[in-house]
Write a protein that holds these residues in place. Structure first.
Motif, PDB file in Angstrom:
ATOM      1  N   ARG A  34      -3.191  -5.012  -2.278  1.00 13.63           N
ATOM      2  CA  ARG A  34      -4.225  -6.031  -2.061  1.00 13.63           C
ATOM      3  C   ARG A  34      -3.639  -7.306  -1.448  1.00 13.63           C
ATOM      4  O   ARG A  34      -4.343  -8.087  -0.832  1.00 13.63           O
ATOM      5  CB  ARG A  34      -4.926  -6.368  -3.384  1.00 13.63           C
ATOM      6  CG  ARG A  34      -5.996  -5.357  -3.797  1.00 13.63           C
ATOM      7  CD  ARG A  34      -6.833  -5.867  -4.939  1.00 13.63           C
ATOM      8  NE  ARG A  34      -6.112  -5.874  -6.193  1.00 13.63           N
ATOM      9  CZ  ARG A  34      -6.060  -4.852  -7.040  1.00 13.63           C
ATOM     10  NH1 ARG A  34      -6.688  -3.718  -6.743  1.00 13.63           N
ATOM     11  NH2 ARG A  34      -5.385  -4.937  -8.165  1.00 13.63           N
ATOM     12  N   ASN A  35      -2.332  -7.480  -1.627  1.00 14.05           N
ATOM     13  CA  ASN A  35      -1.698  -8.742  -1.207  1.00 14.05           C
ATOM     14  C   ASN A  35      -0.726  -8.602  -0.039  1.00 14.05           C
ATOM     15  O   ASN A  35      -0.006  -9.551   0.256  1.00 14.05           O
ATOM     16  CB  ASN A  35      -0.957  -9.363  -2.396  1.00 14.05           C
ATOM     17  CG  ASN A  35      -1.920  -9.807  -3.491  1.00 14.05           C
ATOM     18  OD1 ASN A  35      -2.787 -10.637  -3.259  1.00 14.05           O
ATOM     19  ND2 ASN A  35      -1.775  -9.241  -4.676  1.00 14.05           N
ATOM     20  N   PHE A  36      -0.713  -7.432   0.598  1.00 15.83           N
ATOM     21  CA  PHE A  36       0.318  -7.242   1.633  1.00 15.83           C
ATOM     22  C   PHE A  36       0.190  -8.234   2.794  1.00 15.83           C
ATOM     23  O   PHE A  36       1.171  -8.726   3.320  1.00 15.83           O
ATOM     24  CB  PHE A  36       0.346  -5.791   2.146  1.00 15.83           C
ATOM     25  CG  PHE A  36      -0.788  -5.409   3.052  1.00 15.83           C
ATOM     26  CD1 PHE A  36      -0.703  -5.630   4.419  1.00 15.83           C
ATOM     27  CD2 PHE A  36      -1.940  -4.815   2.556  1.00 15.83           C
ATOM     28  CE1 PHE A  36      -1.731  -5.262   5.268  1.00 15.83           C
ATOM     29  CE2 PHE A  36      -2.976  -4.457   3.398  1.00 15.83           C
ATOM     30  CZ  PHE A  36      -2.876  -4.682   4.764  1.00 15.83           C
ATOM     31  N   SER A  37      -1.069  -8.561   3.167  1.00 13.60           N
ATOM     32  CA  SER A  37      -1.234  -9.476   4.307  1.00 13.60           C
ATOM     33  C   SER A  37      -0.782 -10.897   3.956  1.00 13.60           C
ATOM     34  O   SER A  37      -0.223 -11.610   4.804  1.00 13.60           O
ATOM     35  CB  SER A  37      -2.682  -9.487   4.790  1.00 13.60           C
ATOM     36  OG  SER A  37      -3.541  -9.860   3.732  1.00 13.60           O
ATOM     37  N   LYS A  38      -0.995 -11.291   2.679  1.00 18.10           N
ATOM     38  CA  LYS A  38      -0.540 -12.617   2.233  1.00 18.10           C
ATOM     39  C   LYS A  38       0.981 -12.722   2.293  1.00 18.10           C
ATOM     40  O   LYS A  38       1.548 -13.797   2.435  1.00 18.10           O
ATOM     41  CB  LYS A  38      -0.994 -12.890   0.795  1.00 18.10           C
ATOM     42  CG  LYS A  38      -2.486 -13.074   0.630  1.00 18.10           C
ATOM     43  CD  LYS A  38      -2.828 -13.300  -0.836  1.00 18.10           C
ATOM     44  CE  LYS A  38      -4.341 -13.281  -1.041  1.00 18.10           C
ATOM     45  NZ  LYS A  38      -4.669 -13.351  -2.479  1.00 18.10           N
ATOM     46  N   MET A  39       1.645 -11.581   2.125  1.00 17.62           N
ATOM     47  CA  MET A  39       3.118 -11.551   2.172  1.00 17.62           C
ATOM     48  C   MET A  39       3.645 -11.508   3.607  1.00 17.62           C
ATOM     49  O   MET A  39       4.853 -11.508   3.825  1.00 17.62           O
ATOM     50  CB  MET A  39       3.650 -10.323   1.423  1.00 17.62           C
ATOM     51  CG  MET A  39       3.297 -10.253  -0.040  1.00 17.62           C
ATOM     52  SD  MET A  39       3.981  -8.739  -0.771  1.00 17.62           S
ATOM     53  CE  MET A  39       3.104  -8.678  -2.327  1.00 17.62           C
ATOM     54  N   GLY A  40       2.718 -11.418   4.547  1.00 17.96           N
ATOM     55  CA  GLY A  40       3.148 -11.334   5.945  1.00 17.96           C
ATOM     56  C   GLY A  40       3.658  -9.959   6.325  1.00 17.96           C
ATOM     57  O   GLY A  40       4.478  -9.804   7.238  1.00 17.96           O
ATOM     58  N   ILE A  41       3.148  -8.946   5.617  1.00 16.93           N
ATOM     59  CA  ILE A  41       3.591  -7.560   5.858  1.00 16.93           C
ATOM     60  C   ILE A  41       2.549  -6.838   6.699  1.00 16.93           C
ATOM     61  O   ILE A  41       1.342  -6.954   6.472  1.00 16.93           O
ATOM     62  CB  ILE A  41       3.792  -6.806   4.515  1.00 16.93           C
ATOM     63  CG1 ILE A  41       4.820  -7.502   3.625  1.00 16.93           C
ATOM     64  CG2 ILE A  41       4.177  -5.345   4.768  1.00 16.93           C
ATOM     65  CD1 ILE A  41       6.218  -7.523   4.180  1.00 16.93           C
ATOM     66  N   TRP A  42       3.032  -6.065   7.660  1.00 22.35           N
ATOM     67  CA  TRP A  42       2.162  -5.189   8.450  1.00 22.35           C
ATOM     68  C   TRP A  42       2.514  -3.747   8.084  1.00 22.35           C
ATOM     69  O   TRP A  42       3.627  -3.300   8.302  1.00 22.35           O
ATOM     70  CB  TRP A  42       2.376  -5.445   9.942  1.00 22.35           C
ATOM     71  CG  TRP A  42       1.388  -4.723  10.809  1.00 22.35           C
ATOM     72  CD1 TRP A  42       1.600  -3.590  11.519  1.00 22.35           C
ATOM     73  CD2 TRP A  42       0.025  -5.087  11.028  1.00 22.35           C
ATOM     74  NE1 TRP A  42       0.464  -3.222  12.183  1.00 22.35           N
ATOM     75  CE2 TRP A  42      -0.532  -4.122  11.898  1.00 22.35           C
ATOM     76  CE3 TRP A  42      -0.797  -6.140  10.571  1.00 22.35           C
ATOM     77  CZ2 TRP A  42      -1.859  -4.173  12.318  1.00 22.35           C
ATOM     78  CZ3 TRP A  42      -2.127  -6.179  11.005  1.00 22.35           C
ATOM     79  CH2 TRP A  42      -2.645  -5.207  11.867  1.00 22.35           C
ATOM     80  N   LEU A  43       1.548  -3.039   7.474  1.00 18.01           N
ATOM     81  CA  LEU A  43       1.822  -1.680   6.982  1.00 18.01           C
ATOM     82  C   LEU A  43       2.184  -0.743   8.126  1.00 18.01           C
ATOM     83  O   LEU A  43       1.584  -0.794   9.194  1.00 18.01           O
ATOM     84  CB  LEU A  43       0.610  -1.130   6.230  1.00 18.01           C
ATOM     85  CG  LEU A  43       0.148  -1.905   4.990  1.00 18.01           C
ATOM     86  CD1 LEU A  43      -1.016  -1.181   4.322  1.00 18.01           C
ATOM     87  CD2 LEU A  43       1.286  -2.098   3.995  1.00 18.01           C
ATOM     88  N   ASN A  44       3.166   0.142   7.871  1.00 18.28           N
ATOM     89  CA  ASN A  44       3.547   1.146   8.871  1.00 18.28           C
ATOM     90  C   ASN A  44       3.263   2.547   8.333  1.00 18.28           C
ATOM     91  O   ASN A  44       2.674   2.708   7.258  1.00 18.28           O
ATOM     92  CB  ASN A  44       5.014   0.976   9.287  1.00 18.28           C
ATOM     93  CG  ASN A  44       5.984   1.172   8.122  1.00 18.28           C
ATOM     94  OD1 ASN A  44       5.597   1.621   7.036  1.00 18.28           O
ATOM     95  ND2 ASN A  44       7.240   0.840   8.340  1.00 18.28           N
ATOM     96  N   ALA A  45       3.689   3.563   9.059  1.00 20.03           N
ATOM     97  CA  ALA A  45       3.403   4.962   8.666  1.00 20.03           C
ATOM     98  C   ALA A  45       3.977   5.287   7.290  1.00 20.03           C
ATOM     99  O   ALA A  45       3.339   5.991   6.494  1.00 20.03           O
ATOM    100  CB  ALA A  45       3.972   5.920   9.714  1.00 20.03           C
ATOM    101  N   VAL A  46       5.164   4.747   6.988  1.00 17.18           N
ATOM    102  CA  VAL A  46       5.786   5.007   5.679  1.00 17.18           C
ATOM    103  C   VAL A  46       4.926   4.421   4.563  1.00 17.18           C
ATOM    104  O   VAL A  46       4.718   5.049   3.517  1.00 17.18           O
ATOM    105  CB  VAL A  46       7.217   4.431   5.628  1.00 17.18           C
ATOM    106  CG1 VAL A  46       7.826   4.606   4.237  1.00 17.18           C
ATOM    107  CG2 VAL A  46       8.103   5.092   6.677  1.00 17.18           C
ATOM    108  N   SER A  47       4.398   3.221   4.784  1.00 16.69           N
ATOM    109  CA  SER A  47       3.519   2.581   3.789  1.00 16.69           C
ATOM    110  C   SER A  47       2.321   3.488   3.501  1.00 16.69           C
ATOM    111  O   SER A  47       1.974   3.750   2.336  1.00 16.69           O
ATOM    112  CB  SER A  47       3.001   1.226   4.293  1.00 16.69           C
ATOM    113  OG  SER A  47       4.005   0.461   4.897  1.00 16.69           O
ATOM    114  N   TYR A  48       1.687   3.964   4.566  1.00 14.05           N
ATOM    115  CA  TYR A  48       0.505   4.817   4.399  1.00 14.05           C
ATOM    116  C   TYR A  48       0.859   6.143   3.734  1.00 14.05           C
ATOM    117  O   TYR A  48       0.069   6.681   2.948  1.00 14.05           O
ATOM    118  CB  TYR A  48      -0.169   5.047   5.754  1.00 14.05           C
ATOM    119  CG  TYR A  48      -0.970   3.857   6.230  1.00 14.05           C
ATOM    120  CD1 TYR A  48      -2.134   3.479   5.576  1.00 14.05           C
ATOM    121  CD2 TYR A  48      -0.558   3.104   7.323  1.00 14.05           C
ATOM    122  CE1 TYR A  48      -2.878   2.379   6.002  1.00 14.05           C
ATOM    123  CE2 TYR A  48      -1.283   2.001   7.760  1.00 14.05           C
ATOM    124  CZ  TYR A  48      -2.445   1.640   7.088  1.00 14.05           C
ATOM    125  OH  TYR A  48      -3.174   0.547   7.507  1.00 14.05           O
TER     126      TYR A  48
END
Length: 263
Positions: A34-48
């Motif tokens: 829920r907070n990944f964007s606040k952390m400045g993270i852009w999800l990649n294939a591994v995240s998904y």
């Protein structure tokens, strides 16, 4: 990380997310997501992939598929692992046809199934009693240019053991051929694999063949179960192979193996 002046990265995010999922802490994992964007993270294939794994471990196929659709919508390139998680889930549920469709979809999207993909499908077929079809997949994967791995041999060997077919002569001979194929392919069978084949030969009364496998075991640093060795020694003696029986006894002595009083 911020308090130590360390930059957060998608790699560190994925590492922590995976640890949470592996330990069943799904609520904490969802909190992170829920907070990944606040952390400045852009999800990649591994995240998904980790998120898909989380939903599948919870048994929620619909949510896993929604995440997969999101990957495609965001134009993130799915990996073979993305497909393998889903193939494995469907195979465990007995939906091998659905798993095959996913595998075909993977190929259409330019991804080649790997040895794990085939092993998962082989396990699914084996669980449905389709040993011959599972074995045929090994030939198919070679034809498709995918190199056989020890995991593929292991699926078939485990299936033979589960079905208790090692007492049948034909099945024991097949297991032996598989053992030889593994060695030719450059893989070292483990102790359990050797033991299965030795046990099978002893059950079918093929003690000299069993001794050949035991010799290979010794070279690999393994030894058979004492009950099997007892059966082999008695079988060899019954066939007049006294020197062979003595050889097995000497190998037992070297390894400090002991019979019980009755034996």
């Amino acid at each position: 990380m911020g308090s130590f002046n360390c930059m957060r990265s998608v790699q560190s995010f994925n590492a922590l997310l995976n640890v949470l999922v592996e330990n069943g802490r799904f609520d904490d994992a969802n909190e992170m997501l829920r907070n990944f964007s606040k952390m400045g993270i852009w999800l990649n294939a591994v995240s998904y992939n980790i998120i898909i794994k989380m939903w599948l471990e919870k048994g929620d196929w619909e949510m896993a598929r929604r995440v997969f659709d999101e990957i495609l919508e965001r134009e993130v390139e799915p990996t073979v692992v993305t497909y393998n998680y889903q193939i494995g889930f469907l195979c465990k549920k007995g939906d091998v046809e659905g798993a095959k469709s996913l595998s075909q979809d993977m190929v259409r999207k330019g991804k080649k199934p790997n040895a794990v993909s085939y092993a998962l499908l082989m396990e699914g077929l084996s669980s449905l009693g389709k040993y011959k079809e599972a074995k045929k997949l090994m030939f198919d994967m070679e034809y498709q240019g995918c190199k056989l791995k020890i995991v593929n041999y292991g699926v078939l060997m485990t299936d033979l053991l589960k079905r208790g077919d090692f007492g049948e002569e034909g099945k024991t001979a097949e297991a032996y051929r598989m053992l030889v194929d593994m060695q030719i392919a450059g893989y070292n069978p483990n102790a359990a694999t050797y033991r299965m084949v030795v046990d099978g030969f002893c059950k079918t009364g093929e003690f000299e063949e069993g001794l050949k496998v035991l010799n290979a075991m010794l070279i690999s640093g393994h030894f058979s179960r004492v009950e099997t060795v007892r059966c082999m020694i008695l079988g060899l003696l019954d066939k007049g192979k006294v020197e062979d029986a003595c050889f097995v006894l000497e190998e037992m002595e070297k390894r400090k193996k002991r019979f019980d009083f009755e034996s």
